[in-house]
Design an enzyme around this catalytic site. Sequence first.
Site, PDB file in Angstrom:
ATOM      1  N   SER A 112       4.510   7.185  58.777  1.00 32.45           N
ATOM      2  CA  SER A 112       5.174   7.607  57.553  1.00 32.45           C
ATOM      3  C   SER A 112       4.898   9.085  57.321  1.00 32.45           C
ATOM      4  O   SER A 112       3.892   9.623  57.794  1.00 32.45           O
ATOM      5  CB  SER A 112       4.705   6.790  56.365  1.00 32.45           C
ATOM      6  OG  SER A 112       3.342   7.005  56.147  1.00 32.45           O
ATOM      7  N   HIS A 115       6.326  18.353  51.303  1.00 35.87           N
ATOM      8  CA  HIS A 115       6.605  19.073  50.063  1.00 35.87           C
ATOM      9  C   HIS A 115       6.649  20.575  50.355  1.00 35.87           C
ATOM     10  O   HIS A 115       5.606  21.226  50.407  1.00 35.87           O
ATOM     11  CB  HIS A 115       5.529  18.776  49.017  1.00 35.87           C
ATOM     12  CG  HIS A 115       5.503  17.351  48.580  1.00 35.87           C
ATOM     13  ND1 HIS A 115       6.474  16.811  47.778  1.00 35.87           N
ATOM     14  CD2 HIS A 115       4.636  16.341  48.847  1.00 35.87           C
ATOM     15  CE1 HIS A 115       6.206  15.537  47.558  1.00 35.87           C
ATOM     16  NE2 HIS A 115       5.100  15.222  48.199  1.00 35.87           N
ATOM     17  N   HIS A 131      11.253  12.367  53.317  1.00 36.71           N
ATOM     18  CA  HIS A 131      10.363  11.232  53.563  1.00 36.71           C
ATOM     19  C   HIS A 131      10.882  10.423  54.737  1.00 36.71           C
ATOM     20  O   HIS A 131      12.090  10.211  54.859  1.00 36.71           O
ATOM     21  CB  HIS A 131      10.328  10.343  52.310  1.00 36.71           C
ATOM     22  CG  HIS A 131       9.865   8.938  52.570  1.00 36.71           C
ATOM     23  ND1 HIS A 131      10.718   7.866  52.582  1.00 36.71           N
ATOM     24  CD2 HIS A 131       8.627   8.448  52.823  1.00 36.71           C
ATOM     25  CE1 HIS A 131      10.025   6.761  52.834  1.00 36.71           C
ATOM     26  NE2 HIS A 131       8.762   7.091  52.985  1.00 36.71           N
ATOM     27  N   ASN A 164       9.708   6.839  57.126  1.00 32.38           N
ATOM     28  CA  ASN A 164       8.767   5.760  57.394  1.00 32.38           C
ATOM     29  C   ASN A 164       9.437   4.757  58.313  1.00 32.38           C
ATOM     30  O   ASN A 164      10.523   4.263  58.009  1.00 32.38           O
ATOM     31  CB  ASN A 164       8.341   5.077  56.085  1.00 32.38           C
ATOM     32  CG  ASN A 164       7.571   3.778  56.322  1.00 32.38           C
ATOM     33  OD1 ASN A 164       7.956   2.703  55.867  1.00 32.38           O
ATOM     34  ND2 ASN A 164       6.480   3.873  57.069  1.00 32.38           N
ATOM     35  N   TYR A 165       8.806   4.487  59.434  1.00 32.19           N
ATOM     36  CA  TYR A 165       9.255   3.387  60.285  1.00 32.19           C
ATOM     37  C   TYR A 165       8.074   2.480  60.542  1.00 32.19           C
ATOM     38  O   TYR A 165       6.945   2.952  60.692  1.00 32.19           O
ATOM     39  CB  TYR A 165       9.902   3.909  61.582  1.00 32.19           C
ATOM     40  CG  TYR A 165      11.206   4.605  61.264  1.00 32.19           C
ATOM     41  CD1 TYR A 165      12.319   3.870  60.863  1.00 32.19           C
ATOM     42  CD2 TYR A 165      11.301   5.992  61.291  1.00 32.19           C
ATOM     43  CE1 TYR A 165      13.500   4.508  60.508  1.00 32.19           C
ATOM     44  CE2 TYR A 165      12.484   6.633  60.925  1.00 32.19           C
ATOM     45  CZ  TYR A 165      13.575   5.878  60.544  1.00 32.19           C
ATOM     46  OH  TYR A 165      14.732   6.499  60.170  1.00 32.19           O
ATOM     47  N   ARG A 166       8.340   1.168  60.542  1.00 37.44           N
ATOM     48  CA  ARG A 166       7.243   0.205  60.597  1.00 37.44           C
ATOM     49  C   ARG A 166       7.673  -1.049  61.339  1.00 37.44           C
ATOM     50  O   ARG A 166       8.865  -1.374  61.413  1.00 37.44           O
ATOM     51  CB  ARG A 166       6.804  -0.153  59.187  1.00 37.44           C
ATOM     52  CG  ARG A 166       7.942  -0.640  58.312  1.00 37.44           C
ATOM     53  CD  ARG A 166       7.620  -0.426  56.847  1.00 37.44           C
ATOM     54  NE  ARG A 166       8.639  -0.975  55.974  1.00 37.44           N
ATOM     55  CZ  ARG A 166       9.047  -0.400  54.840  1.00 37.44           C
ATOM     56  NH1 ARG A 166       8.537   0.739  54.449  1.00 37.44           N
ATOM     57  NH2 ARG A 166       9.950  -0.969  54.086  1.00 37.44           N
TER      58      ARG A 166
END
Lengths: 338, 338
Positions: B109, B113, B123, B125-127
Amino acid sequence: MTTEVQTDPIAALNPPPADAQTRVSRFMRELQDSICQGLEGLDGTGTFREDTWERPEGGGGRSRVMEEGGIFEKGGVNFSEVYGSQLPPSITRQRPEAAGHTFYATGTSMVLHPRNPYVPTVHLNYRYFEAGPVWWFGGGLDLTPYYGFAEDAQHLHQTLKAACDRHHPHYYEVFKPWCDEYFYLNHRQEMRGVGGIFFDYQDGQPGALYRGEQTGTAKETSERLGPVAARTWEALFAFAQDCGAAFLPAYGPIVERRQPMDWGDRERQWQLYRRGRYVEFNLVYDRGTIFGLQTNGRTESILMSLPPLVRWQYDHHPEPQSPEAELLTVFLKPQTWA
Amino acid sequence: MTTEVQTDPIAALNPPPADAQTRVSRFMRELQDSICQGLEGLDGTGTFREDTWERPEGGGGRSRVMEEGGIFEKGGVNFSEVYGSQLPPSITRQRPEAAGHTFYATGTSMVLHPRNPYVPTVHLNYRYFEAGPVWWFGGGLDLTPYYGFAEDAQHLHQTLKAACDRHHPHYYEVFKPWCDEYFYLNHRQEMRGVGGIFFDYQDGQPGALYRGEQTGTAKETSERLGPVAARTWEALFAFAQDCGAAFLPAYGPIVERRQPMDWGDRERQWQLYRRGRYVEFNLVYDRGTIFGLQTNGRTESILMSLPPLVRWQYDHHPEPQSPEAELLTVFLKPQTWA
């Protein structure tokens, strides 16, 4: 087969007076008035701006906010009185008797973010609920310093203890650890501040004084002291009023003592960093915030409690033996302050 | 009475390969490596600091954070691989087949900023999860600008759409509105940004592509397009890899276009204010954050996503017709970008 009329044991034992809602909401409004007046006096230059609002599902409120005051960088004092068809699951899980009933809720809440890092942040919330057969009072007051001063924590706790002791010898003993345990950031394994008092679901029924969900000192103390006798609605209302009246005497002297202290960028950066914990607590755990967001409350009034400026820094640890480290190692630990 | 051996229909249809965990966790690590390398190149001066950590209940991770870079005021890229005795209720409520089983989860993830308010926050995120009879892929990528630029939103969406289209003609059509609906602040009635793609619970089973809890465009589109055929584990893994590879081509050109733009206090104050929405989303709604906090993840790694400096202002409304107002009225509305 016999059919009996079920009398509700809770309502039958201890009903609220017919004008309960009127009296409590008047008190909550007056508490907001007296707090705002006291804070303007303390601040010297800042004034509160007022917004009144209505909630589409029923009720409304009166929000007052001070920004860029002489002492208070941001302060919000909110009164609300709402009703609706059902309480959200976050409450009925703990009060199953309230499920499936219309509800009434009124309360006053306050968070102050002073500019001087030596002046602590403070939070107050008192609230009253009715839902079908049940009613209860809840709330509390807690102090979140950026730098620890034992005399401040002692003064606050002594003032709150005196208010509690006027009503029941067990109140402070149970409500003090309840506050320590409620204002706790589990993901940080850290107390939010030096505590104060917190209580919830006080409906006057005889039995355990602690009505929370956690095991810990509050529950153990409540069990050790034994069940309390029934208390009337009037007695609990009088207690809530005394708690409200204790705020200015508890907090005012601390502000007057700390406001003259000089501070610089180091203290400011630490304050901004620690304010992050306040945000984390309010958005992840706080019952009042979650209740407000779940019941379609006015978002700007609910989130009025968030600090004006906040800093997050990865894996930050204050220098050992510094005053910043001392806050964590000495002050943010449960201890006897009064 | 007959006794039959129950074959699990899900596992029987579509089992993961024996080395699934090894292959996915290697990919997730490599994704972290390539992203960090790409971002250091883009930033010019900032470098990532790495912390490895172990989770007491099983597994661990590798956190990388850049602070005070040339472009990135703060950026965190986190890899983790954890296992344990049971998934938290936030997941088993949606995947009841996973309840009561040990689990394995790995993912990467990232949140960036940038300092320049014209450069958007992003942003990723891979899961991947395995729990008893089930496995699934999830994740996404979304862009949160402070000032809206149609060409940026278009470029990001076109890049993601191309990655999706290489794998299934319905992916982008469903995962795009899923992203709009997932990254939504209900208490503000506001989108977090201009979206991207988001998907969850992709286990290759034939049927509805949308596996979320909400009614809305994603669900309606998924129903309109009809059920998808079974997809193999290999096909979904290849899709996750392509999504990961799309990040730098999707975001890099936007940074290069916006970083040279001049900004001043007005833009900075707006950026700090809008960052508050990011904090609100991550602490109140984000599935990854809540999963991390509930499963005793490493708090500093989970909250690495929070911005370095944030501002809250009571009841703030940008001037009508201003670029700040345009972000809200034009860009933070679901629309066709690709």
